[in-house]
Design an enzyme around this catalytic site. Structure first.
Site, short mmCIF file in Angstrom:
data_model
loop_
_atom_site.label_atom_id
_atom_site.label_comp_id
_atom_site.label_asym_id
_atom_site.label_seq_id
_atom_site.Cartn_x
_atom_site.Cartn_y
_atom_site.Cartn_z
N GLU A 1 31.42 23.77 -30.68
CA GLU A 1 31.49 22.96 -30.01
C GLU A 1 32.29 21.60 -30.75
OE1 GLU A 1 28.01 24.22 -26.90
OE2 GLU A 1 27.84 22.58 -28.25
N PRO A 2 33.74 21.82 -30.90
CA PRO A 2 33.92 20.75 -31.95
C PRO A 2 34.62 19.13 -30.74
CG PRO A 2 36.06 21.75 -31.35
CD PRO A 2 34.51 22.52 -30.90
N GLY A 3 34.19 18.36 -31.12
CA GLY A 3 34.58 16.63 -30.72
C GLY A 3 35.05 15.60 -31.48
N ARG A 4 34.56 15.09 -32.47
CA ARG A 4 35.30 14.66 -32.58
C ARG A 4 36.58 14.75 -34.23
NH1 ARG A 4 32.13 10.96 -35.91
NH2 ARG A 4 29.94 12.04 -35.40
N TYR B 1 25.54 3.00 -37.56
CA TYR B 1 25.75 3.94 -38.03
C TYR B 1 26.26 3.64 -39.96
CZ TYR B 1 25.57 7.02 -34.57
OH TYR B 1 25.43 7.78 -33.05
N CYS C 1 28.44 -12.34 -29.97
CA CYS C 1 28.32 -13.81 -30.80
C CYS C 1 26.61 -13.03 -31.14
CB CYS C 1 26.93 -14.30 -29.38
SG CYS C 1 28.01 -15.38 -28.68
N TYR D 1 34.07 8.55 -29.97
CA TYR D 1 32.55 7.37 -30.15
C TYR D 1 33.53 6.03 -30.20
CZ TYR D 1 30.72 12.13 -30.92
OH TYR D 1 30.31 13.29 -30.75
#
Length: 450
Positions: free
Chosen positions: A297-300, A341, A368, A398
């Protein structure tokens, strides 16, 4: 006579950064007379036409990465992890390139169905699925549900028994005791995790027994995901081996080892190819006795490098002896990863991508918050000026997915570029959009003390 103080040693200057590394740019990126172009369209022209901040995706890059993943793992074995970046156009693109779609909420599921993706090509994740989400999944007939807890099994059994819904096809998520990833917040496979049934405490074995005996469940396989932004395929292989041994002992028909393959965010970094990842994972699961297919399940690794963010420089503040601040018209509302992160990025000016970058500055947003920092020590060309278009590459995962309306900033538009054309796939929010959920009384009642 007072003694003469010794001269302070000269400050050590960082080396002049070279031009932006092509390894962090989309695959069709090319420098020309108008600066850097992606998909045959100059980035400065995109900023002029569509405004900033702006997410720009190289559609050809997305499609090539999808094809590479399918070539490495085989048809039917790759699901795009849509939490990295999802809109209707992205869901449709992934489906067109032969990928399944992994969704993790009712909203992501709604987007996939709205895009026309067949329910048989959708997988539902999530550690705390609501009854409404499960009801939709069972009613629509999704490919399978990745079950994360005994409470979720309770919900499924109740829906099937009380509402007459069809039995759920499921994979059980296992926490194999192997955690990987660039940051603690994205390591998911250890014993101390909110995700999955633990191997070490016997929960996974108990879940298999219960699911196999339940008339509300059709147990198809087991699943694990050990973490994200992993650059060493050996870490992913270790997690795959652990869950493969369990899958063999459990007698299930399917094995899914999740995603997690990292990408290069900075010059000099490198990431494994899909082919290398597939080779290492296959060797690991074969060594554990698994002889069937392996799902991933690759995403990035599909969307990150395909996208970049365009900003407009609004303020340059030089504090003598301290630092220079360069402020742009976005920030943590369109890229939360640095604050969340400690993620690191590169930056460049699209009008001059081949120039060296001697200027060191803290690249900040307009929110701000002192923590609204995009790049703590950005390398930029010396002639940066107010009004310049500035780009941060590798923001395709992301970035938009985590975007917010903090300080009531409208979220940016998303543009796909290919073969000299640009098309808006997500329009820019307006200030009117920001008010659409507010409920304002038609009349105000004011009381005063007698």
């Amino acid at each position: 006579m007072s003694p003469v103080s010794p001269a302070a040693p000269p400050a050590v200057q960082p080396p002049v950064a070279p031009p932006i590394d092509a390894g962090v740019l989309p695959l069709t990126a090319e420098a020309g007379p108008a600066g850097l172009a992606v998909g045959g369209v100059a980035l400065t022209e995109l900023a002029r036409r569509f405004g900033t901040p702006l997410f720009v995706y190289d559609e050809e890059h997305l499609r090539r990465r999808c094809r590479e993943a399918v070539a490495a793992f085989g048809p039917g074995n790759v699901a795009y992890a849509s939490k990295a970046f999802l809109c209707a156009a992205m869901a449709r693109l992934a489906a067109e390139e032969g990928l399944l779609l992994d969704v993790a909420s009712g909203g992501e599921l709604r987007t996939a169905l709205h895009a026309g993706v067949s329910p048989e090509r959708i997988v539902l994740h999530g550690n705390n699925k609501s009854e409404a989400e499960l009801r939709t999944a069972l009613t629509a007939g999704l490919r399978h549900v990745v079950v994360d807890s005994f409470d979720e099994l309770d919900r499924i059994e109740r829906l099937v028994a009380e509402e007459g819904l069809p039995p759920a096809r499921v994979q059980l998520r296992v926490a194999p005791g192997v955690a990987a990833g660039a940051h603690e917040a994205i390591r998911t496979g250890g014993h101390d995790s909110k995700f999955g049934f633990g191997l070490a405490d016997g929960a996974a074995e108990a879940a298999v027994r219960r699911a196999a005996a339940s008339p509300a469940v059709r147990l198809e396989g087991v699943h694990a995901h050990v973490g994200s932004q992993v650059l060493d395929p050996a870490e992913l292989a270790d997690g795959a081996a652990a869950v493969a041994r369990f899958a063999v002992d459990s007698g299930v028909a399917r094995l899914t080892v999740g995603g997690g393959l990292g990408v290069a965010y900075l010059a000099g970094q490198s990431a494994p190819s899909f082919a290398v990842w597939a080779d290492r994972v296959r060797a690991a699961v074969r060594g554990a006795g698994w002889t069937g297919e392996v799902g991933v399940e690759p995403g990035r690794s599909i969307s990150a490098r395909a996208g970049l963010t365009l900003y407009r420089v609004g303020t340059v503040k030089r504090i003598a002896g301290v630092r220079t601040y360069v402020s742009v018209d976005g920030g943590m509302s369109d890229n939360l990863r640095p604050a969340l992160y400690g993620a690191r990025y590169e930056a460049f000016l699209p009008r001059c991508p081949q120039e060296p970058r001697p200027l060191r500055a803290r690249l900040v947003g307009k929110h701000c918050e002192s923590g609204d920092v995009i790049i703590d020590d950005a390398a930029l060309p010396a002639d940066l000026r107010i009004g310049d278009v500035l780009a941060t590459p590798v923001t395709g995962a992301y970035g938009y997915a985590m975007a917010s309306n903090y300080n009531k900033l409208p979220r940016p538009a998303v543009v796909f570029v290919r073969d000299g054309d640009a098309r808006v796939v997500v329009r820019r929010e307006t200030e009117e959009d920001l008010l659409r959920l507010d409920v304002v009384p038609t009349a105000w009642c004011q009381t005063t003390d007698a």
